[in-house]
Design a protein around this motif. Structure first.
Motif, PDB file in Angstrom:
ATOM      1  N   UNK A  63       0.861  -1.847   0.421  1.00  0.00           N
ATOM      2  CA  UNK A  63      -0.098   0.178   0.100  1.00  0.00           C
ATOM      3  C   UNK A  63       0.844   1.212  -0.342  1.00  0.00           C
ATOM      4  N   UNK A  64       0.475   1.632  -1.167  1.00  0.00           N
ATOM      5  CA  UNK A  64       1.610   3.221  -1.042  1.00  0.00           C
ATOM      6  C   UNK A  64       0.420   4.086  -0.472  1.00  0.00           C
ATOM      7  N   UNK A 118       4.295   0.818   8.452  1.00  0.00           N
ATOM      8  CA  UNK A 118       3.610  -0.036   9.537  1.00  0.00           C
ATOM      9  C   UNK A 118       3.847  -1.213   9.799  1.00  0.00           C
ATOM     10  N   UNK A 119       4.184  -1.755   9.547  1.00  0.00           N
ATOM     11  CA  UNK A 119       5.195  -3.376   9.869  1.00  0.00           C
ATOM     12  C   UNK A 119       6.639  -3.069   9.972  1.00  0.00           C
ATOM     13  N   UNK A 120       7.249  -1.964   9.915  1.00  0.00           N
ATOM     14  CA  UNK A 120       8.704  -1.675  11.143  1.00  0.00           C
ATOM     15  C   UNK A 120       8.153  -1.405  12.305  1.00  0.00           C
ATOM     16  N   UNK A 121       7.585  -0.182  12.089  1.00  0.00           N
ATOM     17  CA  UNK A 121       6.902   0.376  14.038  1.00  0.00           C
ATOM     18  C   UNK A 121       6.374  -0.638  14.857  1.00  0.00           C
ATOM     19  N   UNK A 122       5.124  -1.331  14.470  1.00  0.00           N
ATOM     20  CA  UNK A 122       4.536  -2.603  14.518  1.00  0.00           C
ATOM     21  C   UNK A 122       5.584  -3.619  15.200  1.00  0.00           C
ATOM     22  N   UNK A 123       7.047  -3.745  14.632  1.00  0.00           N
ATOM     23  CA  UNK A 123       7.342  -5.008  14.998  1.00  0.00           C
ATOM     24  C   UNK A 123       8.602  -4.743  16.022  1.00  0.00           C
ATOM     25  N   UNK A 142      10.154   3.178  24.856  1.00  0.00           N
ATOM     26  CA  UNK A 142       8.747   2.836  24.696  1.00  0.00           C
ATOM     27  C   UNK A 142       8.055   3.807  24.520  1.00  0.00           C
ATOM     28  N   UNK A 143       8.123   4.675  24.842  1.00  0.00           N
ATOM     29  CA  UNK A 143       7.418   5.698  24.832  1.00  0.00           C
ATOM     30  C   UNK A 143       8.074   6.211  23.075  1.00  0.00           C
ATOM     31  N   UNK A 144       8.743   6.535  22.581  1.00  0.00           N
ATOM     32  CA  UNK A 144       9.199   6.700  21.053  1.00  0.00           C
ATOM     33  C   UNK A 144       8.342   5.543  20.220  1.00  0.00           C
ATOM     34  N   UNK A 145       8.155   4.181  21.050  1.00  0.00           N
ATOM     35  CA  UNK A 145       7.832   3.178  19.902  1.00  0.00           C
ATOM     36  C   UNK A 145       6.061   3.566  20.021  1.00  0.00           C
ATOM     37  N   UNK A 146       6.135   4.084  20.885  1.00  0.00           N
ATOM     38  CA  UNK A 146       4.624   3.518  21.170  1.00  0.00           C
ATOM     39  C   UNK A 146       3.827   5.454  19.969  1.00  0.00           C
ATOM     40  N   UNK A 151       1.681   6.679  14.262  1.00  0.00           N
ATOM     41  CA  UNK A 151       1.862   7.739  13.309  1.00  0.00           C
ATOM     42  C   UNK A 151       1.580   6.823  12.322  1.00  0.00           C
ATOM     43  N   UNK A 152       2.536   5.673  12.477  1.00  0.00           N
ATOM     44  CA  UNK A 152       2.181   4.318  11.610  1.00  0.00           C
ATOM     45  C   UNK A 152       0.652   3.379  11.445  1.00  0.00           C
ATOM     46  N   UNK A 153      -0.031   3.667  12.363  1.00  0.00           N
ATOM     47  CA  UNK A 153      -1.273   2.931  11.745  1.00  0.00           C
ATOM     48  C   UNK A 153      -2.772   3.816  11.783  1.00  0.00           C
ATOM     49  N   UNK A 154      -2.032   5.142  11.917  1.00  0.00           N
ATOM     50  CA  UNK A 154      -3.306   6.123  11.246  1.00  0.00           C
ATOM     51  C   UNK A 154      -2.575   6.432  10.130  1.00  0.00           C
ATOM     52  N   UNK A 155      -1.515   6.031   9.449  1.00  0.00           N
ATOM     53  CA  UNK A 155      -0.843   6.647   7.534  1.00  0.00           C
ATOM     54  C   UNK A 155      -1.577   4.911   7.094  1.00  0.00           C
ATOM     55  N   UNK A 156      -1.380   4.041   7.810  1.00  0.00           N
ATOM     56  CA  UNK A 156      -1.650   2.590   6.760  1.00  0.00           C
ATOM     57  C   UNK A 156      -3.514   2.692   7.171  1.00  0.00           C
ATOM     58  N   UNK A 157      -3.945   3.152   8.669  1.00  0.00           N
ATOM     59  CA  UNK A 157      -5.080   3.091   8.242  1.00  0.00           C
ATOM     60  C   UNK A 157      -6.488   4.084   7.246  1.00  0.00           C
ATOM     61  N   UNK A 158      -5.245   5.347   6.646  1.00  0.00           N
ATOM     62  CA  UNK A 158      -5.779   6.114   5.908  1.00  0.00           C
ATOM     63  C   UNK A 158      -5.780   5.782   4.671  1.00  0.00           C
ATOM     64  N   UNK A 159      -4.913   4.909   4.068  1.00  0.00           N
ATOM     65  CA  UNK A 159      -4.380   4.321   2.706  1.00  0.00           C
ATOM     66  C   UNK A 159      -4.721   3.100   2.405  1.00  0.00           C
TER      67      UNK A 159
END
Length: 279
Positions: A63-64, A118-123, A142-146, A151-159
């Motif tokens: 997904x681009x 998203x997959x990178x941020x999730x991992x 951990x906070x930085x990871x959250x 951000x990545x979740x919102x991007x993948x949900x948008x596209x």
């Protein structure tokens, strides 16, 4: 990346399309460090032209998305979009259709791999949430990871039309019983309910109609437009990856889109069932 296919809906003749005053038609160039591509595009607005290109140039199962270039420099692996020179630009279409101006020809836009991000941020967050301890430094990591995950979740949900929009469930799974609310509260994850009004329909293509509507999204408001596709059972609001509500400069978060689509479909159904002018 090889040259992208040139057909979108019934449009495949760029020269004739550029003479059509109601369309934003031009040749879209994009490049990365070791790759480049080109695609003739045509849509009612500039934002829509970019969005409609993305599913057609993305590799299989990828997904681009599109967005402003962060820090005036494209992301690693991203494609920088090159717009025509000022003398060769068509209308951006926003004034003609009376909707919110989002992407402009003067913006620095990149195409990015929303799936990979998203997959990178999730991992990363999965590892940090499950393996790191409760010392100050670990909690900062951990906070930085959250932050990156949200951000990545919102991007993948948008596209990605098929992506989950339940971010709390995603955090539950990644933290595996550990309390994530000390990093972000459930209230902070809430998104406003969008209200829509003043629905108008405009003929567009053989099986497509444009639906224009006013919206209120928290303190923000404006006017947007989406496609409605004709089916035997009646008109259906387009929710696919080329939906105009998926934009490099969006009016809504990805987690709000289903609510907006549902409200639009309800309005379309009401017109259809009442016999009022509809798509």
């Amino acid at each position: 990346m090889t040259e992208a296919a040139t057909k979108m809906h019934a449009y495949n003749d760029l020269k004739s399309l550029m003479e059509e005053p109601d369309l934003c038609a031009f040749s879209l160039d994009f490049f990365a460090k070791y790759d480049q591509g080109n695609r003739p595009v045509a849509a009612p607005t500039l934002s829509m032209a970019i969005t409609e290109t993305l599913p057609l140039i993305a590799p299989s199962r990828t997904i681009f998305g599109a967005r402003f270039m962060p820090g005036n420099r494209r992301s690693y692996g991203g494609y920088e979009v090159v717009f025509p020179d000022a003398d060769d630009r068509p209308t951006d279409g926003y004034a003609e259709w009376g909707i919110r101006k989002s992407v402009s020809f003067d913006d620095e836009i990149e195409i990015f791999d929303a799936t990979e991000e998203f997959e990178t941020a999730e991992g990363l967050l999965r590892y940090r949430a499950q393996e790191l301890g409760d010392d100050e430094r670990s909690l900062e990591i951990i906070s930085d990871g959250v932050v990156g995950y949200i951000q990545a979740f919102d991007n993948i949900a948008l596209w990605n039309p098929k992506a989950s929009t339940d971010i709390a469930a995603g955090l539950d799974e990644l933290f595996e019983g550990r309390d994530w609310t000390r990093f972000v509260s459930e209230a902070d994850l809430d998104v406003p309910k969008v209200a829509i009004s003043n629905i108008d329909f405009f003929s567009y293509d053989d099986d497509l109609t444009l639906v224009r509507f006013d919206y209120t999204n928290g303190p923000e408001g404006g006017r947007e437009m989406n496609y409605v596709k004709q089916h035997r059972s009646g008109p259906k609001v387009v929710r696919h990856g080329w939906s105009p509500l998926r934009s490099a400069v969006p009016a809504f978060k990805g987690r709000q889109l289903n609510q907006v689509y549902d409200a639009l479909q309800s309005a379309v159904d009401s017109c259809w069932n009442s016999g009022s002018p509809t798509p």
